[in-house]
Design a protein around this motif. Structure first.
Motif: not given
Lengths: 1006, 631
Positions: A195, A209, A238, A240, A327, A351, A353-355, A366-367, A369
């Motif tokens: 990432d 992931n 990873t 998303k 998410y 983990r 991972n959000n947009d 953010h990603n 973990s």
């Protein structure tokens, strides 16, 4: 099951509520209903998402594909339907108060053809058809086919040009990865980009992931990573979240067990006793056994040491999103126990991972973990069990450990395991925060900040024990070592994309900065007050005799990069990249390096003469050239460092006076190693891409490889500095081909891939003719020699020519002197009539001529089958553990074919412990070719009408077998022998054996 | 809304470009981001900045004196083993490169040469670093001058070994830059000139021994510089200069001969009154203070887990005059008791075992392992100064002064006694053998004397160990021990009493020794039987180490003899023999002029492509390297 589903929904809603700012009030009176089906088959699609664009009003389809959106406010909408694996569809509807609108969708399957595939490249993505470089892609499903806790282990046999060899079978151990051969004498491992984070260690990644893994092989693809691209680049992306998607819950679990794959056929107690007596006769000492037949079959130490070890893995994830947030959340627990007791690997990872789609133009995300790893190292008993005396039982009649050193020097492996005390854990957080702004339609600015923080601790406790005079410890000791790593990377890129009639172009420019710091802290004390784990703290030991250490290093990089992609009429493609890397590792005069690449592509299938060809669906020719660097050297090679502790003694009390000076010479001119690579590739797609293939020819020449070139001793420094002097060439071919088709309900596909490498050392620097390596613990000198005109780390030793059958043959020579009948006859290579060290010659290479993989897949109704095979041809293995013997160590079964009288053997010499027969020779060199069933999996997906009763959209169960069989002439535990050392590879000194894994798993989607 | 979007777009374009521009500027203007100083380590950037660091760098030069390559294995081979004082020792096949030094069968590839060459040049490199960088440090000028002086002393010390071993060598007086890596040999005269200059500079600035703070005991002194310079001049044949420098040391009144010779080489005798320069070593629990000098010469086997190299020869043993107490202090024999109540055990893998007692350290004094020996290495002693002065005086025609100087050394060796029974090991051996009717087989070992008395009632044992194959059948004598119980009727219970009683007899008198003789035999039934008997021996006493009165060549021979026995096993003999021009006469296998210099290490000639020329008669061995240089 229903409760579970409800519970998961509640968790999902809770998380959503946490994430979504400001719920929208529904004040509606309209209803939208309909069904969603597969356009091809007409089957209903359960779990598809249907929503009114710009609102939060939406619903998912039920088991019959039906959906119902209630309480929608009146108005005109675009109704969107989306489903994973299908193309999104939309309809315009107008909703009146109190009215019900019917809207059905028939979704087109999103079976992306090869060339429409999107491929992640450095600092962006590209369509496969626009690629001019050599990039191979493996998607998440391919990664997860093999149940392993490590992503890199899953790459074996899946990508051409990538050789993945386990260094050890210990759970969680890092494999050795080589992309397109070995291009350096130093660290030849590829760069990982997770990432956006550039790192060397991907142990923190949970395979489930992974969205995709891209391997960048040629210069056009890797030069954008500049001074770190020379060994190839592996980009890992990873998963998303998905916008406007109701939560999809995924639960996967597998359990299984590992067991030793291929035990070595050792001599049993009777055979051992026979050989031991023969050895005693040959060496002139008393026979140890009065009656070899009386000892029975004895102990098979491999059965004592190796066990069937359970493995398990659980993963739960929630994936989805609203209009403004997408998410992907997951939690994973994996525990793999080793086939040697006291070794295991456990990892808990989470983990997030959000947009966040803040406006149409601004996205942040953010990603993150976090994981916690317990990694217990194995006691070193592999060689011990191989050598241990089979006439001895692990424990004696009193239940104590037996002294296994009566004849052998190997010791008692059971005791070694028992007294092994080791504790190791660590945690690591890796985070990527980014913001992205699209503006003026053609521009995109992205800023991404990565941070990687980890801390780990190792404790080794040495208890007091006495098994035998040579297997004992009289003073307890504890050592504690802590390691802290900190790595941050900030990347800023600006992209401009435009189309001008038949021309498309994209320009990318960026600046990145990275800093890495590592600090180690350790202490040791002796005479611990007890053995209990609660006493494994330094305070529980003597302050007298304690020691401590604390060291650190750091490096930083500042880079500028740019890339131009240009396409004319979608046929003629050009890519040009350049990266300027400034590195703290290099001297001030060489601080910046420049790494350019150019590539051209020609899509012949778009030319008028081929466009309508029914047979050829894709044909592309591409070529590239570029320069990459390898900066994997020590952090301060260019700076003279004060050597401390050059102490002097003065005074009547003889006290130590600190001394230090600049005794080590540094090379201020030291710089990165440089690899120039050219690549010529052909991509082909036939019959509407049912058959696809890709072949690449490459030539990679690494110059300025860092070596220690000797300098005259009168200069006065302890060791010569590293200078950029050596060069190595790798040439080869990579290919892969896939075929997929269906026959009624049977869908199947077949993929094959292979690669060749020809490695040759071109130069080792002035004054340096050869580098010797592979010294064995029994001091029979070295076994490899790296020399100009030969492959790196080629095996070097004597050639054998059968066995001297009698004294007349010895007298006829040539001999070394002192041979007896039954000894090996060596080849007089230089024809001078005697066997001397000058008769040693190159006897083989550890680098295979050809590596390959075969991947099969098939599905029929609910059943699916996948199998992958991999193998290699033409490499040699030096069976080093056969040579290590000081006393009467156990033998491999082939020793039973030994010479014990004229005419009894022409291959195996008489039994001796040292001398003539133990010189490094092709006697210990074995063919390392193999063909392995890497993995096979049979799965069954329960019928949808059945699973929907449990509110599941999918339920699949499977049986899996990994490393089920291997076909090889090699007699060790495994023919996959690797080491991180470049110049001493392929030497089997008894690594932790690779295991066979059987497992059962379940995958459920709610 | 639209207005906001436009605003955001404008802002982000501006922001994006400015962030990129700012980063680029930051990158260009702040190369400091790419300066990652080594952590927890000093570098050339922050070293040689203050007085402490000047001291550290100087200590680092001293540190090299304790190095394996400087004063241990190969060096012992090139000094003692090559001489007639010592042979290789250890088991017959161990470290065969040292055997080649013993019999002069070595070639330029022998690792002894590359080892010492590297070790001494590394010392020179450290000294050069300090000499080049200390002048620029802002610090106390007196300390600065002293530290530079110490480094010059050490540089001269390193070069003095090289020039004697190899002749002219590359003359390197500052750290070399890569463009200067290829160096030719300087003529030996130039090397000597540098050594003289360095030692004169050092003598000018270094404090006297008494002027140093006691915590600095062991650093190079003015006396050390002058004494070493005397030796350098002696090797150059500059007798007046040698005499003058020796006189400087003598008139400084800083040094005197220690009464007991055998105390000099114990740990208590380190830095004693007669010591001018010693390599300082110690044993600490944490290690790092010792050398391997003691270990490689230590008694092989469980006694102190030494390696047993550099064994004294019988040639040396017999060089001692009858009764010379220095023989006892120099040679350690099998079965000789050592401090701590143990004895040196016989190691059946070694024939003719004897060890260098001057390097011997008892086992319990190694605190951090046997490779960390605490014994100082005596490099320059006052008696050496006296003997150098005597030799210079002889050459300058001052016979009386030469006699007087050498007799000072002999007087100290006598330590107040004048008579001896004249019993050397061999004399006594014959006496005993005939008394016991033993066959006169070769391989009989020598006498050893117990200084302290091993067990109650037993005094002054003369112990014999007979290593011959047992005759077929019959009785085999394994061992016999002679215990002298009285001299002329007066009981002797210690070595001192024995020597005093002999002294009372006076030269020319006859002494009757009452001897208790214990004999161990094996009878036909293979059982060991010990019996004792009383024996009387009459022996005539003689002068102990009488004063030298000779003149002419006989005087020079006497001075040379005195040098040998006084400085035996102190790594002086080989270079002395070369200087005296007697090496070819006295050393088996030595060919002159070939062996008047050791060969330059082959690897060095290869690496310079032959720019470095080999010494005569050792071949050239340069072809391969030359080709590579041209590439």
């Amino acid at each position: 099951m229903k409760q579970l589903r409800s519970a998961m929904r509640i968790v999902g809603i809770y998380i959503l509520a946490l994430l979504i700012a400001g719920p929208v009030l529904a004040q509606g009176s309209g209803t939208v209903t309909g069904t969603v089906t597969d356009a091809q088959t007409g089957d209903p699609l359960p779990g598809a998402n249907v929503y009114l664009q710009g609102t939060n009003a939406g619903s998912a389809t039920d088991q019959n594909g039906r959906y119902r959106i209630l309480n929608a406010p009146p108005g005109s909408y675009t109704l969107i339907c989306s489903y994973i694996g299908y193309q999104q569809a939309s309809q315009s509807i107008t909703l009146q108060s109190g009215e019900t609108v019917q809207a059905n969708f028939a979704l087109q399957s999103k079976a992306v053809t090869g060339e429409e595939q999107v491929v992640v490249v450095g600092y962006g993505t590209q369509k496969k058809r626009d690629l001019t470089g050599s990039v191979s892609k493996l998607d998440g499903a391919g990664i997860n086919e093999i149940p392993t806790p490590r992503v890199d282990q899953a790459l074996q046999g899946k990508i051409s040009g990538v050789q993945v060899t386990p260094e050890s079978g210990k759970p969680g151990s890092q494999p050795v990865i080589r992309i397109r051969g070995i291009g350096t004498l130093n660290n030849a491992s590829p760069l990982f980009v997770v990432d956006g984070l550039l790192t060397d260690d991907i142990s923190f990644l949970n395979p489930q992931n992974i969205e995709s893994v891209e391997v960048l092989k040629d210069a056009s693809a890797t030069a954008i990573y500049g001074s770190r691209g020379a060994n190839g680049v592996i980009i890992i992306t990873t998963k998303k979240g998905i916008r406007n998607q109701k939560p999809i819950f995924n639960f996967t679990a597998y359990r299984g067990w590992n067991q030793i794959m291929h035990p070595i056929d050792l001599t049993n107690a009777q055979e051992y006793a026979t050989l031991a007596n023969e050895l005693a006769d040959n060496e002139g000492f008393p026979e140890p056994f009065d009656d070899p037949q009386s000892v029975g079959t004895g102990t098979d130490w491999q059965q004592v040491v190796y066990r069937a070890a359970p493995t398990q893995n659980y993963n739960i994830s929630a994936r989805g999103g609203s209009e403004s947030i997408a998410y992907d959340l997951s939690v994973n627990f994996t525990k793999e126990t080793g086939i040697i007791r006291k070794s295991d690997y456990q990892r808990v990872s989470a983990r997030l991972n959000n947009d966040y789609y803040l406006t149409d133009h601004v996205t942040v995300g953010h990603n993150l973990s976090w994981n916690y790893i317990i990694d217990k190292s194995a006691p070193s008993v592999v060689t011990m069990a191989y050598h241990a005396d089979p006439t001895i039982a692990p424990r004696n009649a009193q239940g104590n450990f037996s002294n296994a050193n009566v004849r052998s020097s190997a010791g008692n492996p059971e005791a070694a395991i028992f007294y092994h005390r080791n504790d190791n854990f660590g945690y690591r957080g890796v985070g990527n925060f980014f913001g992205q702004v699209d503006f003026l339609k053609k521009f995109m600015f992205k800023s991404s900040f990565n941070v990687d923080l980890s801390q780990s601790q190792t404790k080794n406790f040495l208890p007091i024990y006495t098994v035998s005079p040579t297997q004992q410890n009289t003073q307890s000791a504890l050592s504690v070592d802590k390691l802290r790593q900190q790595n941050w990377l900030w990347e800023n890129t600006l992209r401009f994309r435009d189309t001008l009639n038949v021309q498309r172009f994209e320009v990318l420019a960026g600046v990145t900065a990275q800093q890495y710091t590592q600090e180690a802290f350790g202490g040791r004390r002796v005479n611990m007050i007890g053995q209990d784990k609660s006493l494994w703290y330094l305070n529980a030991g003597d302050t007298e005799g304690q020691s401590n250490s604390n060291s650190a290093y750091s490096w930083s990089m500042l880079s500028y990069l740019a890339r131009l992609n240009y396409a004319l009429m979608d046929r003629y493609l050009l890519t040009a990249t350049i990266r300027a890397d400034g590195s703290s590792r290099f001297g001030a005069d060489n601080r910046f390096g420049y790494f350019p690449s150019f590539a051209l592509g020609w899509r012949l299938s778009e030319e008028p003469f081929l466009r309508d060809n029914p047979f050829i669906s894709n044909l592309k020719l591409r070529g590239s050239w570029g320069i990459m660097g390898n900066d994997k050297i020590s952090p301060y090679p260019g700076r003279p460092i004060v050597t401390g502790n050059l102490n002097a003694v003065f005074g009547p009390d003889e006290s130590l006076n600190y001394g230090g000076s600049l005794t080590a010479l540094a090379n201020p001119d030291v710089r990165w190693e440089e690899a120039a690579q050219s690549n010529l590739g052909l991509e082909i797609g036939l019959l509407n891409d049912r058959i696809t293939g890709e072949i690449d020819l490459y030539r990679k020449e690494t110059r300025d490889i860092l070596v220690e070139v000797p300098i005259p001793a009168y200069i006065g420094v302890n060791s010569p500095p590293f200078v950029n002097a050596a060069s190595v060439r790798n040439t080869g071919i990579d290919f892969q081909a896939n075929y997929s088709s269906r026959w009624g309900n049977l869908k199947y596909n077949l993929g094959v891939l292979g690669s060749t490498v020809h490695n040759e050392v071109l130069n080792l620097g002035r004054g340096k003719e050869e580098i010797l390596g592979g010294g064995l613990p029994n001091q029979i000198s070295f076994t490899t020699k790296t020399m100009v005109g030969h492959p790196i780390g080629a095996f070097f030793g004597y050639k054998t020519d059968g066995i001297f059958q009698n004294q007349q043959e010895i007298d006829a020579g040539p001999t070394r002197g002192g041979e007896h009948p039954g000894d090996i006859r060596y080849v007089d290579v230089n024809k001078d009539g005697v066997i001397t060290a000058d008769d040693r010659t190159f006897i083989g290479s550890p680098i295979p001529d050809f590596t390959y993989g075969i991947n099969l897949g098939a599905s029929f109704k609910g059943f699916d089958l996948s199998a992958s095979f991999n193998g290699q041809v033409g490499n040699k293995i030096f069976n080093g553990k056969r040579t290590l013997r000081f006393n009467i160590e156990n033998w491999e079964q082939q020793t039973m074919n030994r010479w014990h009288g004229e005419g009894t053997s022409t291959t195996e010499p008489r039994v001796t412990t040292s001398g003539n027969n133990w010189l490094p020779s092709d006697r210990f060199l074995q063919d390392g070719s193999f063909f392995k069933l890497r993995n096979i999996q049979i799965g069954y997906t329960l019928p949808i009408h059945f699973t929907t009763k449990f509110n599941m959209t999918k339920l699949r169960v499977y049986l899996n077998g990994t490393n089920l069989f291997v076909n090889t002439p090699y007699t060790g535990y495994t023919p996959e022998i690797a080491g991180q050392s470049i110049i001493a590879n392929g030497i089997d000194l008894g690594a932790y054996p690779i295991s066979t894994t059987y497992s059962f798993g379940v995958q459920a989607t709610f | 809304m639209r207005y906001i979007r436009v605003l955001i777009n404008r802002l982000s374009l501006t922001a994006g470009i400015s962030v990129l521009a700012a980063l680029m500027l930051w990158g260009c203007k702040e190369p400091k981001f790419l300066e990652q100083p080594p952590l927890g380590q000093m570098t050339s950037d922050n070293f040689f900045q203050n007085a402490d660091q000047a001291i550290w760098a100087t200590n680092a030069t001293y540190n090299q004196l304790r190095n394996w390559s400087v004063h241990v294995f190969a060096w012992l081979g090139m000094t003692d083993i090559a001489s007639d004082d010592a042979r290789k020792g250890s088991t017959p096949t161990d470290a065969s490169f040292l055997l080649q030094l013993d019999d002069f069968s070595f070639d330029p590839g022998n690792i002894a040469f590359s080892t010492t060459w590297q070790g001494y040049f590394q010392g020179i490199y450290r000294a050069n670093l300090a000499i080049e960088n200390i002048p620029g440090i802002d610090m106390d000028s007196q300390l600065k001058a002293r530290l530079i002086g110490e480094n010059k002393f050490l540089r001269a010390y390193f070069y003095f070994f090289l020039v004697r071993a190899y002749g002219g060598v590359p003359l390197i007086t500052q750290p070399l830059r890569p463009s200067e890596y290829i160096q030719a040999r300087a003529p030996a005269d130039s090397v000597y000139a540098l050594i003289e200059r360095d030692l004169q500079d050092a003598a000018d600035v270094l404090p006297l021994k008494s002027e140093y703070a006691s915590s600095n005991l062991g650093r190079a002194t003015r006396g050390a510089a002058q004494g070493l310079l005397a030796k350098v001049y002696l090797f150059e044949g500059k007798y007046q200069d040698a005499y003058d420098q020796a006189q400087n040391v003598m008139t400084s009144m800083e040094y005197s001969l220690l009464d007991n010779y055998d105390k000099i080489f114990t740990r208590e005798g380190e830095n004693s009154s007669g010591s001018i320069f010693e390599v300082q070593a110690t044993s600490l629990e944490t290690g790092e203070g010792g050398t391997q000098y003691n270990q490689v010469q230590g008694v092989r086997g469980p006694t102190n887990l030494g390696w047993g190299f550099n064994d004294p020869t019988t040639n040396l043993e017999t060089a001692f005059e009858p009764g010379d107490p220095r023989q006892e202090a120099t040679i350690l024999y099998v079965w000789e008791p050592i401090p701590g109540g143990e004895a040196v055990l016989d190691n059946t893998n070694i024939n003719g075992e004897m060890y260098n007692q001057k390097s011997f350290i008892p086992r319990d004094q190694f605190l951090a392992g046997f490779n960390d020996g605490p014994g100082n290495i005596r490099r320059l002693r006052y008696s050496d100064i006296l003997l150098m002065a005597a030799e210079a005086a002889y050459h300058l025609g001052n016979t009386g002064e030469a006699q007087s100087l050498v007799n000072q050394v002999r007087a100290r060796a006598r330590n107040g006694r004048a008579a001896t029974l004249g019993i050397t090991a061999e004399d006594l051996a014959d006496t005993l053998k005939s008394a016991l009717h033993m066959p006169n087989v070769p391989g009989v070992l020598a006498r050893r004397v117990n200084a302290n008395g091993p067990a109650a009632g037993l005094v002054q044992p003369f112990r014999w160990h007979w290593k011959a194959p047992p005759p077929a059948g019959g009785i085999t004598v394994l061992d016999s021990i002679d215990i002298i119980q009285s001299v002329n009727g007066s009981d002797v219970t210690t070595r001192a009493e024995y020597l005093d009683a002999v002294n009372t007899v006076g030269a020319g008198g006859t002494a009757t020794l009452d001897i208790l003789r214990a004999v161990q035999t094996v009878n036909a039934q293979d059982s060991v039987v010990t019996s004792t008997q009383n024996v009387q021996e009459n022996v005539t006493a003689a002068d102990l180490l009488p004063d030298v009165t000779a003149t002419g060549q006989a005087l020079l021979d006497a001075i040379w003899h005195e040098r040998r026995v006084e400085l035996a096993m102190e790594q002086q003999r080989f270079f002395d023999l070369r200087r005296e021009g007697r090496a070819a006469d006295l050393l088996a296998g030595y060919q002159s002029p070939k062996n008047d210099l050791y060969p330059i290490p082959l690897s060095e000639i290869d690496l310079t492509g032959g720019v470095l020329e080999q010494n005569p008669d050792y071949g050239t061995g340069a072809a391969k390297g030359l080709l590579r240089l041209v590439q």
